[in-house]
Design a protein around this motif. Structure first.
Motif, short mmCIF file in Angstrom:
data_model
loop_
_atom_site.label_atom_id
_atom_site.label_comp_id
_atom_site.label_asym_id
_atom_site.label_seq_id
_atom_site.Cartn_x
_atom_site.Cartn_y
_atom_site.Cartn_z
N ALA A 58 0.85 -1.19 0.00
CA ALA A 58 0.00 0.00 0.00
C ALA A 58 0.88 1.24 0.00
CB ALA A 58 -0.90 0.00 1.23
N LYS A 59 0.42 2.25 -0.67
CA LYS A 59 1.16 3.50 -0.71
C LYS A 59 1.00 4.22 0.62
CE LYS A 59 1.66 7.79 -3.33
NZ LYS A 59 1.13 8.61 -4.44
N ALA A 60 2.13 4.42 1.29
CA ALA A 60 2.07 5.06 2.60
C ALA A 60 1.89 6.56 2.43
CB ALA A 60 3.37 4.77 3.37
N LYS A 61 1.19 7.16 3.38
CA LYS A 61 1.05 8.60 3.37
C LYS A 61 2.35 9.21 3.87
CE LYS A 61 -2.68 9.35 5.74
NZ LYS A 61 -3.98 9.62 6.31
N PRO A 62 2.64 10.47 3.52
CA PRO A 62 3.89 11.10 3.95
C PRO A 62 4.06 11.07 5.45
CG PRO A 62 2.75 12.46 2.33
CD PRO A 62 1.82 11.35 2.71
N ALA A 63 5.31 10.98 5.89
CA ALA A 63 5.60 10.88 7.32
C ALA A 63 5.14 12.11 8.07
CB ALA A 63 7.10 10.68 7.52
N ASP A 64 5.09 13.25 7.38
CA ASP A 64 4.67 14.49 8.05
C ASP A 64 3.19 14.76 7.85
OD1 ASP A 64 4.67 15.05 5.39
OD2 ASP A 64 5.76 16.95 5.54
N SER A 108 -8.46 -2.14 1.65
CA SER A 108 -8.47 -2.03 3.12
C SER A 108 -7.07 -1.93 3.71
CB SER A 108 -9.18 -3.25 3.73
OG SER A 108 -8.35 -4.39 3.72
N LEU A 109 -6.07 -2.43 2.99
CA LEU A 109 -4.74 -2.56 3.57
C LEU A 109 -4.15 -1.26 4.14
CD1 LEU A 109 -2.40 -4.39 4.28
CD2 LEU A 109 -1.54 -4.12 1.94
N PRO A 110 -4.27 -0.11 3.44
CA PRO A 110 -3.71 1.11 4.02
C PRO A 110 -4.24 1.42 5.42
CG PRO A 110 -4.30 1.47 1.73
CD PRO A 110 -4.86 0.13 2.10
N HIS A 111 -5.48 1.04 5.68
CA HIS A 111 -6.08 1.36 6.97
C HIS A 111 -5.58 0.44 8.09
CE1 HIS A 111 -8.61 4.14 4.87
NE2 HIS A 111 -8.96 3.19 4.03
N PHE A 112 -4.88 -0.60 7.73
CA PHE A 112 -4.26 -1.46 8.73
C PHE A 112 -2.76 -1.20 8.83
CE2 PHE A 112 -8.17 -3.58 7.52
CZ PHE A 112 -8.71 -3.87 8.75
N LEU A 113 -2.21 -0.50 7.84
CA LEU A 113 -0.80 -0.12 7.88
C LEU A 113 -0.60 1.25 8.53
CD1 LEU A 113 0.37 -1.24 4.31
CD2 LEU A 113 0.78 -2.40 6.48
N HIS A 114 -1.50 2.19 8.28
CA HIS A 114 -1.35 3.54 8.81
C HIS A 114 -1.28 3.61 10.33
CE1 HIS A 114 -2.97 5.59 4.90
NE2 HIS A 114 -1.82 4.99 4.73
N ILE A 119 0.62 6.51 13.32
CA ILE A 119 0.06 6.89 14.62
C ILE A 119 0.88 6.36 15.79
CG2 ILE A 119 -1.99 6.80 16.10
CD1 ILE A 119 -3.66 6.49 13.54
N TYR A 120 1.25 5.09 15.72
CA TYR A 120 1.86 4.44 16.88
C TYR A 120 3.13 5.14 17.35
CZ TYR A 120 3.51 0.82 20.03
OH TYR A 120 3.95 0.15 21.14
N ASN A 121 3.98 5.56 16.41
CA ASN A 121 5.23 6.20 16.80
C ASN A 121 4.99 7.43 17.66
OD1 ASN A 121 6.98 4.37 15.64
ND2 ASN A 121 7.13 5.48 13.70
N SER A 122 3.89 8.16 17.39
CA SER A 122 3.61 9.36 18.16
C SER A 122 3.11 9.04 19.57
CB SER A 122 2.57 10.23 17.44
OG SER A 122 1.27 9.69 17.58
#
Length: 287
Positions: A58-64, A108-114, A119-122
């Motif tokens: 899945a294409k990840a959204k930008p880190a920022d 659905s995959l992006p919603h399980f990767l994001h 989020i988790y790192n924050s």
């Protein structure tokens, strides 16, 4: 985006959580070690299920992107910041689950990767300060089952993760006092994040980014669930105001008639912002 609080009567130092899917289980004497072992077991199972099943990343959204931060430049208390993060994760699970139920595993995959990637790192520092067991491996185990398109393994991994989220919310809740005020504040924070996602979904007046539209949908519906957990307490404060609050949420939910974007949008970004502002104004009735 910079967010101006119309409603300034709530304290951000109060937290509560009402489990949405399952009751939080009491933690064992050494929860971190036991949970880590269980998480790794789930991850190994998920990876075994995924072996041999090719999946497009899945294409990840930008880190920022900002989904993991929140507050629009304001500083949230560790409890509120952590709870907000949990609700964003739940919003992703909500819309991701909808897509799986309709057979759209790839979508659905992006919603399980994001949740893990953004989020988790924050939440790491909050986990430490609130003394809550990490659950990154449980997030990864769930995303692995989605990559494998294995429904049985997915259901088990999802239940395990939700139990971890419930338990984390319960632990923080025990440190807090005012349930109603905190849930209202958390719902507002979740809706404010939905405005960012919805705005990013648009290009030339049309929904161009489906994932962002779905993010916004998940966050709005999660905010609605949150309000549902305190409806009885809100009715005791102001039953008429509750009707108006529910009406504003129904109006927001109507923006997303389906999990896939409609050909013609129900609200443009400006109209959506206005609807969130109306919800925010309603909160003043419960001070």
């Amino acid at each position: 985006m910079q967010r101006r609080k119309i409603w300034a009567g709530l304290s951000s130092a109060v937290l509560v959580a009402t489990p949405a899917v399952s009751q939080a289980a009491a933690l064992p004497a050494h929860p971190h070690a036991v949970e880590a072992k269980a998480d790794h077991g789930l991850l190994q199972l998920a990876q075994a299920q995924h072996k041999g099943h090719a999946a497009q990343p899945a294409k990840a959204k930008p880190a920022d992107d900002g989904e993991g931060e929140g507050g629009g430049g304001t500083t949230l208390s560790p409890s509120l910041h952590f709870y907000r993060g949990l609700e964003l994760i739940r919003g992703h699970l909500l819309v991701g689950g909808e897509l799986i139920e309709s057979g759209r595993w790839a979508e659905s995959l992006p919603h399980f990767l994001h949740p893990e990637e953004e989020i988790y790192n924050s939440l790491r520092e909050d986990l430490k300060s609130l003394n809550i067991a990490p659950f990154q491996v449980a997030l990864k185990a769930l995303s692995q089952t989605v990559k494998a398109k294995n429904k049985e393994a997915y259901v088990r991994a999802r239940v395990a993760l939700v139990e971890r989220l419930d338990a984390a919310e319960k632990l923080v809740q025990e440190k807090e006092k005012d349930k109603v005020h905190f849930v209202l504040e958390a719902a507002l924070e979740t809706l404010q994040q939905s405005t960012d996602e919805y705005g990013e979904a648009f290009k030339k007046g049309r929904i161009a980014n489906v994932v962002e539209y779905q993010d916004a949908r998940g966050f709005v519906f999660e905010a609605d669930r949150l309000i549902g957990t305190i409806t009885e307490a809100l009715n005791a404060k102001n039953a008429e105001a509750v009707k108006a609050l529910r009406a504003s949420l129904d109006d927001l939910k109507a923006t997303f008639p389906t999990v896939m974007p409609p050909e013609k949008v129900v609200k443009d970004h400006g109209q959506f912002l206005s609807s969130v502002a109306k919800f925010e104004l309603q909160l003043g009735n419960f001070r």
